[in-house]
Enzyme design. Sequence first.
Site, PDB file in Angstrom:
ATOM      1  N   TRP A  56      -2.845  -2.796  -1.483  1.00  0.00           N
ATOM      2  CA  TRP A  56      -2.412  -4.184  -1.699  1.00  0.00           C
ATOM      3  C   TRP A  56      -3.157  -4.985  -0.647  1.00  0.00           C
ATOM      4  CZ3 TRP A  56       0.561  -8.061   0.768  1.00  0.00           C
ATOM      5  CH2 TRP A  56       1.115  -9.022  -0.077  1.00  0.00           C
ATOM      6  N   HIS A 109      19.842 -36.122  -4.588  1.00  0.00           N
ATOM      7  CA  HIS A 109      18.973 -36.402  -3.448  1.00  0.00           C
ATOM      8  C   HIS A 109      17.524 -35.975  -3.716  1.00  0.00           C
ATOM      9  CE1 HIS A 109      22.445 -37.585  -1.159  1.00  0.00           C
ATOM     10  NE2 HIS A 109      23.032 -36.430  -1.420  1.00  0.00           N
ATOM     11  N   ARG A 136       5.440  -0.162  -5.955  1.00  0.00           N
ATOM     12  CA  ARG A 136       5.346  -0.955  -4.734  1.00  0.00           C
ATOM     13  C   ARG A 136       4.403  -2.134  -4.886  1.00  0.00           C
ATOM     14  NH1 ARG A 136       6.581   2.938  -0.139  1.00  0.00           N
ATOM     15  NH2 ARG A 136       5.205   1.780   1.203  1.00  0.00           N
ATOM     16  N   GLU A 190       9.621 -14.741 -10.135  1.00  0.00           N
ATOM     17  CA  GLU A 190       8.960 -13.470  -9.822  1.00  0.00           C
ATOM     18  C   GLU A 190       8.400 -12.783 -11.056  1.00  0.00           C
ATOM     19  OE1 GLU A 190      10.878 -10.851  -6.269  1.00  0.00           O
ATOM     20  OE2 GLU A 190      12.292 -11.455  -7.798  1.00  0.00           O
ATOM     21  N   LYS A 245      14.390 -14.703  -9.331  1.00  0.00           N
ATOM     22  CA  LYS A 245      14.161 -13.668 -10.351  1.00  0.00           C
ATOM     23  C   LYS A 245      13.247 -14.219 -11.445  1.00  0.00           C
ATOM     24  CE  LYS A 245      14.979 -10.701  -8.872  1.00  0.00           C
ATOM     25  NZ  LYS A 245      15.550 -10.469  -7.596  1.00  0.00           N
ATOM     26  N   LYS A 286       6.736  -4.276  -3.557  1.00  0.00           N
ATOM     27  CA  LYS A 286       8.146  -3.900  -3.420  1.00  0.00           C
ATOM     28  C   LYS A 286       8.537  -3.789  -1.949  1.00  0.00           C
ATOM     29  CE  LYS A 286      12.085  -2.285  -4.943  1.00  0.00           C
ATOM     30  NZ  LYS A 286      12.952  -3.357  -5.442  1.00  0.00           N
ATOM     31  N   ASN A 327      -2.110   2.439   5.618  1.00  0.00           N
ATOM     32  CA  ASN A 327      -1.175   1.328   5.345  1.00  0.00           C
ATOM     33  C   ASN A 327      -0.971   0.586   6.650  1.00  0.00           C
ATOM     34  OD1 ASN A 327      -0.825   2.499   2.889  1.00  0.00           O
ATOM     35  ND2 ASN A 327       1.320   3.034   3.180  1.00  0.00           N
ATOM     36  N   GLY A 328      -0.833  -0.731   6.572  1.00  0.00           N
ATOM     37  CA  GLY A 328      -0.551  -1.499   7.780  1.00  0.00           C
ATOM     38  C   GLY A 328      -1.712  -2.397   8.148  1.00  0.00           C
ATOM     39  N   GLU A 345      18.886 -17.077  -6.185  1.00  0.00           N
ATOM     40  CA  GLU A 345      18.457 -15.747  -6.629  1.00  0.00           C
ATOM     41  C   GLU A 345      18.048 -15.788  -8.107  1.00  0.00           C
ATOM     42  OE1 GLU A 345      17.518 -13.089  -5.418  1.00  0.00           O
ATOM     43  OE2 GLU A 345      17.866 -11.493  -6.862  1.00  0.00           O
ATOM     44  N   CYS A 391       0.813  -1.220   0.000  1.00  0.00           N
ATOM     45  CA  CYS A 391       0.000   0.000   0.000  1.00  0.00           C
ATOM     46  C   CYS A 391       0.848   1.273   0.000  1.00  0.00           C
ATOM     47  CB  CYS A 391      -0.880   0.035   1.237  1.00  0.00           C
ATOM     48  SG  CYS A 391      -1.931  -1.386   1.411  1.00  0.00           S
TER      49      CYS A 391
HETATM   50  C1  G6P Z   1       9.785  -7.976  -1.391  1.00  0.00           C
HETATM   51  C2  G6P Z   1      10.413  -7.528  -2.695  1.00  0.00           C
HETATM   52  C3  G6P Z   1      11.748  -8.218  -2.890  1.00  0.00           C
HETATM   53  C4  G6P Z   1      12.655  -7.975  -1.689  1.00  0.00           C
HETATM   54  C5  G6P Z   1      11.963  -8.370  -0.377  1.00  0.00           C
HETATM   55  C6  G6P Z   1      12.747  -7.861   0.829  1.00  0.00           C
HETATM   56  O1  G6P Z   1       9.415  -9.288  -1.478  1.00  0.00           O
HETATM   57  O2  G6P Z   1       9.561  -7.820  -3.773  1.00  0.00           O
HETATM   58  O3  G6P Z   1      12.381  -7.720  -4.059  1.00  0.00           O
HETATM   59  O4  G6P Z   1      13.829  -8.716  -1.840  1.00  0.00           O
HETATM   60  O5  G6P Z   1      10.673  -7.770  -0.291  1.00  0.00           O
HETATM   61  O6  G6P Z   1      12.716  -6.453   0.835  1.00  0.00           O
HETATM   62  P1  G6P Z   1      13.809  -5.556   1.508  1.00  0.00           P
HETATM   63  O7  G6P Z   1      13.356  -4.152   1.242  1.00  0.00           O
HETATM   64  O8  G6P Z   1      13.791  -5.894   2.968  1.00  0.00           O
HETATM   65  O9  G6P Z   1      15.108  -5.870   0.883  1.00  0.00           O
END
Ligand code: G6P
Length: 605
Positions: free
Chosen positions: A74, A501, A27, A485, A482, A600, A99-100, A478, A2
């Site tokens: 969100w 395994h 975000r 995502e 990626k 985000k 927000n929250g 990672e 949000c």
């Molecule tokens: C969300 C974002 C990711 C990020 C994660 C942690 O899931 O989409 O890209 O790695 O949060 O966020 P931070 O701001 O703590 O790195």
Amino acid sequence: MCGIVAGVAQRNIVPSLLEGLKRLEYRGYDSCGVAVLQRGEARRVRTLSRVCTLEADARAIDLDGATGIAHTRWATHGMPVIDNAHPIFSGELIAVVHNGIIENHEQLRQSLRAKGYVFTSQTDTEVIAHLVHEHYCGDILTAVHNATRMLQGAYAIAVMCRDEPGRVIGARQGSPLVVGIGKEGVFLASDTFALAGSAERFIYLEEGDLVDIEGKDVKILDKEGQAVTRREIAFVRHASDAELGAYRHFMQKEIFEQPVAVARTIASVTGRETHQAGMPKPEELAEVTNVVMLGCGTSHYAALTACGWFEHFANVAARAEISSEYRYRDYVSPGNTLVVAVSQSGETADTLAALRYTQSMGEQRTLAICNVAASAMVRQCRWSFITEAGPEVGVASTKAFTTQLVALFMLAIQMGKQRGHVSESEAESYMRQLTALPDAMRNVLAREPEIMAWAEALYQSDHALFLGRGTHYPIALEGALKLKEISYIHAEGYPAGELKHGPLALVTDAMPVIVTAPNDALLHKLKSNMEEVRARGGRLFVLADSDTGLTVESGMRLIHMPAWFGALSPVLHVVALQLLAYHVACLRGTDIDKPRNLAKSVTVE
Ligand code: G6P
């Protein structure tokens, strides 16, 4: 997650609010809305579509007013439907964006229902709106103050009242909120990025603060209701941060910005003008015997990569913990622990909570590695290392990750030096290697055409397996993260030695297996793992350092990376995997900068 934009302007505020919402789109959100005070009434538009649709809807009804609040939502409480989109009204008097999460919303809802309030949404926010309404006796600040005292949980809110045009009240507890002062008005937002077009000076509110914006005046009260002064920060933002320029997506732009971002992060420590005033002095870390790193998502993988560096260079035990798990585990401290919170935003709720948990257990050596200097995590920690990635807009983290790696690497070297495991001359040689890193990254970026050819071969797959060993195992994780995502292809990262395994059972000619193959001590082991894949007809895609001696064989595609870059090799290989995910997603036509369901800045648990 949000986002809030609100404020009082000297003219119609709607364009500023909408511009702010557009800046918050990165975000992630599933609905959005805006409300203003216009000719004695509170008027709003809300949509389940994008901010550009909201803009058209606002234009269609001539939404025009100097006082307003706006929001991207969100969904947490209640589905993404119009009734749940913010601003949420209580009658025609009070309008709120939030927000929250309000943890005691159920209990408050019941008592408000008993008093005759009718709920039209499933949101916890509606509880706030009605509470403010209930407490309203002609002064909106007092009403918000009294209402927020009843709330448990995390919130950042902006509230306006039909009967008090020219006034907006903000409050924060556990979620970020910033005041922005500009030539045309005073604004509130969840981050400074939202106000880059409207404000030049910013005030970060502290936990429990209330802010009263009345015309051009800003009054801040602490949680006891006492007037307080908070530091004002002038803000210089480069236009290029918020613009795409020649790129198709922010993610692409941010991948290509990495050499510069990494160079900036290095220079922030080694350059003539260092701005890492918050870093621990070497002697302050002398007694540290173990490192616990807290993080989520990509930041967790940066921490996982760094474990190998702390063990190798500093000879300290190091663990990377997933914040959402760690915060609920029994606390066992071996003593002399350095707690490192790794986060792009510095606001991720789980990492913040895990950090506070360690502090409540007596840990005092806390360090935030964050990209946002004014974030909650930086304020919460004794020390900080600010990565210099610049604003990251793409939901999928790229340049924040590589700058985190650089920060963690420098910390490991510094600790190694302090503990006598890295000599002065070795440290100098590592710093020289760091200085050469941006150019080596450019070299990897130049392999984009080869990576695009891989993307062509991969994009119709339903699954993908990523393999790596040692410090390249987190890079495999990672790479898989990626890909899933942004392309929505199911992908898993595995340490290559684990193949037999379990995951080997998945290997067929329909399973692309992407391998990150540095020319390190584990190369010959990795080669055996690749043979295991080839023998089962798996399709290998190998990123191999040019000095590995690996050559193309049947059932295998190969991209030659630069020669092995020593301990910093993961930073190079991840760039190639970011590009791969990006180009696969382009071919699949997904919404790359705003992948479905993701956010985000995850400021709720
Ligand atoms: C969300 C974002 C990711 C990020 C994660 C942690 O899931 O989409 O890209 O790695 O949060 O966020 P931070 O701001 O703590 O790195």
